[in-house]
Design an enzyme around this catalytic site. Structure first.
Site, PDB file in Angstrom:
ATOM      1  N   ASP A 161       3.013  -7.148  39.888  1.00 29.25           N
ATOM      2  CA  ASP A 161       3.027  -5.816  40.503  1.00 29.25           C
ATOM      3  C   ASP A 161       2.277  -5.771  41.829  1.00 29.25           C
ATOM      4  O   ASP A 161       2.313  -4.754  42.525  1.00 29.25           O
ATOM      5  CB  ASP A 161       2.396  -4.792  39.535  1.00 29.25           C
ATOM      6  N   LYS A 190      13.063  -2.640  32.027  1.00 31.03           N
ATOM      7  CA  LYS A 190      12.534  -3.848  32.689  1.00 31.03           C
ATOM      8  C   LYS A 190      12.867  -5.082  31.851  1.00 31.03           C
ATOM      9  O   LYS A 190      13.293  -6.115  32.371  1.00 31.03           O
ATOM     10  CB  LYS A 190      11.010  -3.761  32.837  1.00 31.03           C
ATOM     11  N   GLN A 212       1.715  -2.046  31.799  1.00 31.69           N
ATOM     12  CA  GLN A 212       2.535  -0.856  32.006  1.00 31.69           C
ATOM     13  C   GLN A 212       1.673   0.406  32.125  1.00 31.69           C
ATOM     14  O   GLN A 212       0.792   0.646  31.309  1.00 31.69           O
ATOM     15  CB  GLN A 212       3.529  -0.715  30.839  1.00 31.69           C
TER      16      GLN A 212
END
Ligand code: NAP
Length: 285
Positions: A117, A50, A94
């Protein structure tokens, strides 16, 4: 023989467009912050990719690495420090979170305006209400893939196997928004093969290689395999590809199907958050 739904090319197109648009923004680069805590080698690989993708798109990536034994208060304080940092546009917490950290508390603590997200309850609500918002990257990537290949969604029967908050449920909401008739299946669903055989579009997000076989797919169905399991160095999806490919019309490979789109959409979401923040600033007298 089925057509392959390849995510690589589409992801490349999205990433190039995002890089162009991010590069044209005035001021500092778009900044994505990643909070890591669990001692998990697989997630360390995802975080590294990422961050690399972010830099390739001309964005900045910063990280807060917490010890795996961090307390919930300590974790949430780290998130709040990123909320308060005006140079951070987007925040990823994460997964997996370390034991003892409540994922709902984490999702609710990230500011909706930095929730790249799409896990904050405000964004989840917007998704289900049919409003505009930031939505989870993987299911959004699946929608882009279906659209890119011109596959009809409205009026089709969709079955999703897996009901997580990060894949299955938002996938259901997005397909519903596109007028599919949606059924969400899980580990307690009776006669899973029979239910899956009713699907024109079958999306599987379980994480068990081979859980979807020939008996789960009706002739001509579209099969999207979100599952990723590591078998040594080999990545495997949920679908028994050899058995299913001859009967379906379209199928995603693993790797190279949905996976590349997740990161591309993450970058796109980060860019959208930054643009929205710039627009709010410009509107403030
Ligand atoms: P998760 O939270 O573990 O959810 C798995 C779901 O599968 C649960 O709803 C579970 O049912 C269901 N399930 C488990 N065994 C089943 C069975 N035998 N039959 C039917 N349903 C079953 O996983 P996740 O986070 O959603 O991820 C799912 C998979 O997608 C994983 O392999 C993950 O690595 C992959 N993934 C890929 C990407 C990508 O970019 N391609 C992104 C995210 C995730 P219950 O709810 O009843 O337990």
């Amino acid at each position: 023989m089925a057509s392959l739904l390849s995510g690589r090319e589409l992801a490349g197109t999205i990433r190039s467009r995002v890089a162009l648009e991010a590069g044209a923004l005035p001021g500092r680069p778009v900044c994505l912050a990643v909070v890591t805590a669990a001692d998990d080698p697989a997630s360390a690989v995802y975080v590294a990719s990422k961050r690399k993708a972010c830099e390739k798109a001309g964005m900045k990536s910063v990280g807060i690495d917490l010890p795996a034994e961090v307390s919930q208060d300590g974790y949430l304080d780290a998130v709040r420090s990123l909320n308060d940092d005006p140079t951070v546009d987007a925040i990823i917490c994460q997964l997996p979170l370390p034991p003892g950290i409540d994922p709902h508390a984490v999702a609710s603590t990230v500011l909706p305006s930095k929730d790249v997200d799409g896990f904050h309850p405000e964004n989840v609500g917007r998704l289900w209400r049919g409003e505009d918002g930031i939505f989870p990257c993987t299911p959004l990537g699946v929608m882009r893939l279906l659209e890119a290949y011109g596959l009809e969604i409205g009026g089709r029967r969709a079955v999703i196997v897996g009901r997580s908050n990060i894949v299955g449920k938002p996938m259901a909401a997005l397909l519903l928004r596109s007028d599919a008739t949606v059924t969400l299946a899980h580990s307690k669903t009776p006669d899973l093969p029979g239910l899956c055989r009713t699907a024109d579009i079958l999306v599987t997000a379980v994480g068990r290689p081979g859980v979807i076989g020939r008996g789960h797919v009706h002739e001509g169905a579209v099969v999207v395999d979100v599952g990723i399991s590591r078998d040594g160095d080999v990545l495997r999806g949920d679908v028994d590809f050899e058995a299913v490919e001859p009967v379906c019309s379209h199928i995603t490979p693993v790797p190279g199907g949905v996976g590349p789109l997740t990161i591309a959409i993450l970058l796109e979401n980060a860019l959208r958050l930054r643009k929205a923040a710039d627009a709010r600033k410009a509107a403030t007298p």
